[in-house]
Design an enzyme around this catalytic site. Sequence first.
Site, short mmCIF file in Angstrom:
data_model
loop_
_atom_site.label_atom_id
_atom_site.label_comp_id
_atom_site.label_asym_id
_atom_site.label_seq_id
_atom_site.Cartn_x
_atom_site.Cartn_y
_atom_site.Cartn_z
N SER A 88 26.90 -101.63 18.42
CA SER A 88 27.28 -100.67 19.44
C SER A 88 27.52 -101.32 20.80
CB SER A 88 26.22 -99.57 19.53
OG SER A 88 26.69 -98.49 20.30
N ASP A 142 37.90 -110.68 23.59
CA ASP A 142 39.30 -110.29 23.80
C ASP A 142 39.88 -110.88 25.07
OD1 ASP A 142 39.19 -108.89 21.47
OD2 ASP A 142 39.53 -106.91 22.34
N LYS A 146 29.26 -100.77 14.52
CA LYS A 146 29.05 -99.39 14.97
C LYS A 146 29.98 -99.12 16.13
CE LYS A 146 25.73 -95.94 16.43
NZ LYS A 146 26.59 -95.43 17.51
#
Length: 487
Positions: A359, A370, A384
């Site tokens: 999460s 990224d 998650k």
Amino acid sequence: MHVQAFARTNENAAQSRGDRFAQGHPSLHLCSAAPQVGTKLDHPRRIALLFRRLTRSIALAFSFAALSGLVGATAGHAADPSGASWEKVHRVFDEIRARYPGPVDQDAMANRAIRSMLMGLDPYSTFLDESAYRALQQEVRGSYVGLGLEVALDSNALTVLSSMEDTPAFRADLRAGDRITMLDGVSVAGLTLDQALNLARGDVDSNLHLTVTRSGEDSPRAITVRRALVPRPSVRDWRLDRGFAYLHIEHFDQSTGYLVTKALNRLADPASPRIAGMVMDLRGNPGGSVRAAVAVAAEFLPEHSLVVSLEGPSIGPDSQLYSHTEDANATAANGAPVSRRAFAKTVPLVVLVDGGSASASEILAGALQDHRRALLVGTRTFGKGLVQSILPLGDGTAIKLTVARYLTPGGRAIQGVGIEPDAQIGSDNTHADDGSLDLQLHEALRILEVTVAPDRKQASAVLQKSAMDTTAPLPVAQPASLAQGAR
């Protein structure tokens, strides 16, 4: 009393912690206030009113959250309590009340019905009774009711590993090595760790009577400790050899961003050598507050970098969360950084992840990956990618409802998939307390050494010590984002 594991658990056990927290609250403020206790209703159709209140609470909670720019008003999405489906539910309750020959606890029946409604949605949406709601609020705030002890169950006693400063345990002079044999007159012998900890739990300002044996003393001590609200530190940091630093984030709560800021300022102490590289450890981190993860990301990413996007029927137009720090980018007239922790924006960074990273920790890891700000080392994360909001029902209970899925800055949806690290290093060989056997940490430090190596010959020598498959070592050119921060 708080237990801290000092050996890495296996991956399955780590994954089971993936739903330990609310795993990111787009409307976190909704669960930060003390639970409200409602007035009992005696009307025969009380159960129907409870369901109407539930649907109103959902709509009002999302409307209130819309003011924060994260969750849009959703009155249109709430089910109509006068529809045919709701009438069927009301009829069942009325039939039970009218025909069942025994006593009926309407509160319990309503709570079971609400729990069943949420149970069928996904593994994370659930009903929180008053006790569970209070416990969750404490976790989100980064505190718990207890003594401030770290303990382990050993030979029929709770052995004290440490007592946190300025806590009831510390003030009672409980020391590392002390053995707690009885809790309120009940022997610890034969109990599991969970059973022993359940005996230790209680309300704020209540007393817990301990029987403690200490090395070198002939008779046990009787110690009475008053329980208190104890902060649960979520961040640890220390310096390693060769100018590297280690930052361990155990979970994300309302204090995590502040604690990371303090840790970075501490590591940037002008009296100490500069930090040449940093390892951020998110292994076993089950997540928590989305806002906290964004705050941590802001310390390492350029200002106004996209950290996470939220997608869901109730998400408003401001569904993209960006990095922002108050002073980390501020510069003096001569262009020198004002903030001591500004080094974190460019320092070579490696992030450790595993199957227990879930999460909010995946939000942070995904954003750093990224933006090519860090390399990820370890194993695939939990996966998650759903966000829950805590919605109070007005009587001290609440529901935890999935309201969105999240995407990394690159548009990746990781629900059920997880995040693949840049360097796959298994965790079969767990580490010792000093990290000497931690292959994942070893690989992270190797990458940092390659990054800061002054010449190619030295970098090649470092590569030979890789914990990865030597037939396919990580190319030196890979950590471009790391080299950018080398000084």
